[in-house]
Design an enzyme around this catalytic site. Structure first.
Site, PDB file in Angstrom:
ATOM      1  N   LYS A  24      -3.521   6.220   7.518  1.00 36.44           N
ATOM      2  CA  LYS A  24      -2.802   4.815   6.529  1.00 36.44           C
ATOM      3  C   LYS A  24      -3.951   3.160   7.039  1.00 36.44           C
ATOM      4  O   LYS A  24      -3.998   2.920   5.925  1.00 36.44           O
ATOM      5  CB  LYS A  24      -1.428   4.291   7.462  1.00 36.44           C
TER       6      LYS A  24
HETATM    7  C1  LIG Z   1       3.322   7.839   7.146  1.00 40.44           C
HETATM    8  C2  LIG Z   1       2.438   9.933   7.745  1.00 40.44           C
HETATM    9  C3  LIG Z   1       2.490  10.990   6.579  1.00 40.44           C
HETATM   10  C4  LIG Z   1       3.424  10.683   5.444  1.00 40.44           C
HETATM   11  O1  LIG Z   1       2.906  10.112   4.083  1.00 40.44           O
HETATM   12  P1  LIG Z   1       3.416   9.441   3.919  1.00 40.44           P
HETATM   13  O2  LIG Z   1       2.778   9.067   2.387  1.00 40.44           O
HETATM   14  O3  LIG Z   1       4.631   8.671   4.218  1.00 40.44           O
HETATM   15  O4  LIG Z   1       4.068  10.930   2.368  1.00 40.44           O
HETATM   16  C5  LIG Z   1       2.107  11.716   7.364  1.00 40.44           C
HETATM   17  N1  LIG Z   1       1.576  12.156   8.588  1.00 40.44           N
HETATM   18  C6  LIG Z   1       1.016  10.660   9.064  1.00 40.44           C
HETATM   19  C7  LIG Z   1      -0.005  11.148  10.402  1.00 40.44           C
HETATM   20  C8  LIG Z   1       1.522   9.715   8.736  1.00 40.44           C
HETATM   21  O5  LIG Z   1       1.325   8.720  10.012  1.00 40.44           O
END
Ligand SMILES: *Cc1c(COP(=O)(O)O)cnc(C)c1O
Length: 501
Positions: A116
């Site tokens: 993120k």
């Molecule tokens: C948010 C997240 C996901 C999922 O990603 P999306 O974009 O919501 O599909 C997978 N792994 C981790 C560690 C995340 O923080």
């Protein structure tokens, strides 16, 4: 370039407006009216560029209402070696797993140790510049519903950013101990964190509702504030994610894994469908990709959807060791449906209305066929996830987190089922140290220490894998936040946190 809403194409705006607003007034999501192309000459010239220069090139194709200086300022402030540990924020680690080569795109070297950060370190810069263009002097109130990682990454990105306030809601029993500690110890004068009694979907639904409620918006406007979003419904979140797929392709060429122009496969551990959608958008721009492998945990609503064409959220919700994927309503699927329906706002809206009222919809046979020709859907349950962490470490001395393990497991199953030898990039989405307990349990090496930070230490002693400094530094830090609320009260919590309720 203009962006319009997936649910009403007559609602069309420039990128600054789309980013400042977060979501379209009609409840739809903003998408570009068409996808700018990366020519083969451009792709070739990107091979020798730094990550930051690749980012500037791609982003400038989309944010046409930003000057080149503004874009450079956003990129250069976000992807620094101080924040990401090196000038390459997204390195590739190649491992052999069960005989096949997997290229793990490590997207978790940022300040909060999850992918993120790749978007949320740059979004505040996009947003403050957008507000200057279209905000009319208002402060932005960022409302976040998080399954664990978005919350911390958004807090870290927005802390003490002028003219912004940020409020984060997370499911009280739905995040890891480290994720909770990361959020509750957050510094900054413009931040507030609150747990809710409910799951991520409850939090996301309530946030969307507060967000699109005209009465609440009016109260904010009276105090010179406006809502914005840091969730992946915001275009400013998706755009930086397109960059790392293009960049990874360049690195795959530079590493000699593929020849320029050859196709790769991309595997993504999926929750809200933002990360995998960014990969799909990269292909829309011309990136050579054959298939997208969509990996789910036991909440396998997407696996079933890809295999049957029926999206049905009426099912049991599981709390798993990969909490950031514990989601039954994958918001960004709306954008894929819009694209695959030939940009039909009416069809997209009818699916989203059915999802809201009945919790289920079925796409047309044509759309289903298009999905299946590009996407493979699979899932890994809790046992398969743990087994994968264990086996990958035993085979390669490589430690992966629970979410990445889901992706590795599904990718392995895909290769076995299809014999497809196309070189594959797997999005590695978090540091294993965010999920120490589950990772230690999977490795199965004796007693479990009691405290979270003793688990971190034991994991380090066992594996030698480096503990990220931002996590190590949280040891002994006292929590600032700890409120828990009912989901029905979230709107009141928001107004009180802003000092206007
Ligand atoms: C948010 C997240 C996901 C999922 O990603 P999306 O974009 O919501 O599909 C997978 N792994 C981790 C560690 C995340 O923080």
């Amino acid at each position: 370039m203009f962006y319009y809403s997936t649910q009403d194409k007559s609602n069309s705006v420039l990128s600054a407006q789309a980013i400042a607003q977060g979501i379209a007034q009609d409840g739809g999501l903003f998408v570009p009216e068409s996808f700018p192309q990366i020519t083969s000459d451009e792709l070739s010239s990107m091979l020798s560029m730094s990550y930051r220069d690749r980012a500037k090139l791609i982003i400038s194709k989309y944010l046409t209402d930003f000057t080149p200086e503004e874009i450079a300022d956003c990129v250069d402030s976000a992807y620094t070696a101080a924040k990401f540990g090196s000038d390459d924020p997204a390195p590739i680690a190649s491992v052999k797993y069960n005989g096949a080569e997997l290229n793990l795109l490590e997207l978790w070297h940022g300040p909060t140790c999850a992918f993120k950060d790749m978007a949320l370190q740059i979004l505040p810069h996009f947003l403050t510049k957008s507000l200057k263009k279209v905000g009319g002097g208002k402060d932005a109130v960022i409302l976040v519903a998080t399954s664990g990682d978005t919350g911390k990454a958004a807090l870290e990105g927005f802390k003490d950013v002028d003219h912004t306030r940020i409020i984060v809601f997370y499911p009280v029993d739905g995040v890891s101990a480290m994720q909770k500690h990361q959020m509750n110890t957050q510094e900054g004068d413009n931040v507030y964190v609150c747990a809710i009694r409910g799951n991520f979907d409850d939090a996301q639904t309530a946030v969307k509702k507060i967000f699109t409620d005209p009465a609440t918006s009016e109260i904010l406007a009276d105090h010179n504030m406006m809502f914005s979003s840091a969730n992946s419904i915001n275009w400013g979140r998706l755009l930086p994610q397109i960059v790392y797929y293009v960049s990874a392709y360049c690195d795959m060429v530079n590493l000699g894994k593929v020849n320029l122009g050859d196709k790769i496969n991309i595997t993504v551990p999926t929750g809200n469908f933002g990360n995998i959608l960014a990969a799909y958008y990269a292909r829309e721009m011309g990136l050579p990709v054959k298939r997208f492998i969509c990996a789910s945990n036991s909440n396998k609503v997407l696996t079933d959807f890809i295999n049957t064409g029926v999206y049905d959220k009426n099912r049991d919700f599981y709390t798993t060791v990969s909490p950031s994927m514990d989601i039954l309503v994958s918001s960004n699927l709306e954008r894929l449906l819009f694209a695959l329906s030939g940009n039909s706002d009416t069809l997209t809206k009818s699916y989203m209305d059915a999802l809201k009222t009945k919790g289920v919809y079925e796409v047309t046979p044509e759309i289903k066929e298009k999905i299946q020709s590009s996407f493979y859907g699979g899932f890994a349950d809790e046992d398969a996830t743990a087994q994968t962490i264990h086996d990958l470490f035993e085979q390669q001395n490589y430690l992966c987190d629970t979410h990445t393990a889901v992706a590795v497991s599904v990718c392995d199953a895909y290769i076995k089922a299809t014999g497809d030898t196309t070189p594959v990039v797997i999005a590695s989405t978090a540091s294993p140290y965010k999920f120490s307990k589950a990772v230690l349990t999977a490795l199965d090496k004796g007693d479990m220490p009691e405290s979270e930070f003793d688990m971190v230490e034991k994991l380090h002693e066992l594996t030698g894998a480096q503990v990220p400094a931002p996590l190590a530094s949280l040891r002994g830090k006292t929590a600032r936040f700890g409120d828990v609320t009912d989901k029905e009260d979230m709107q009141g919590v928001v107004l009180r946190a802003l000092g206007i309720g």
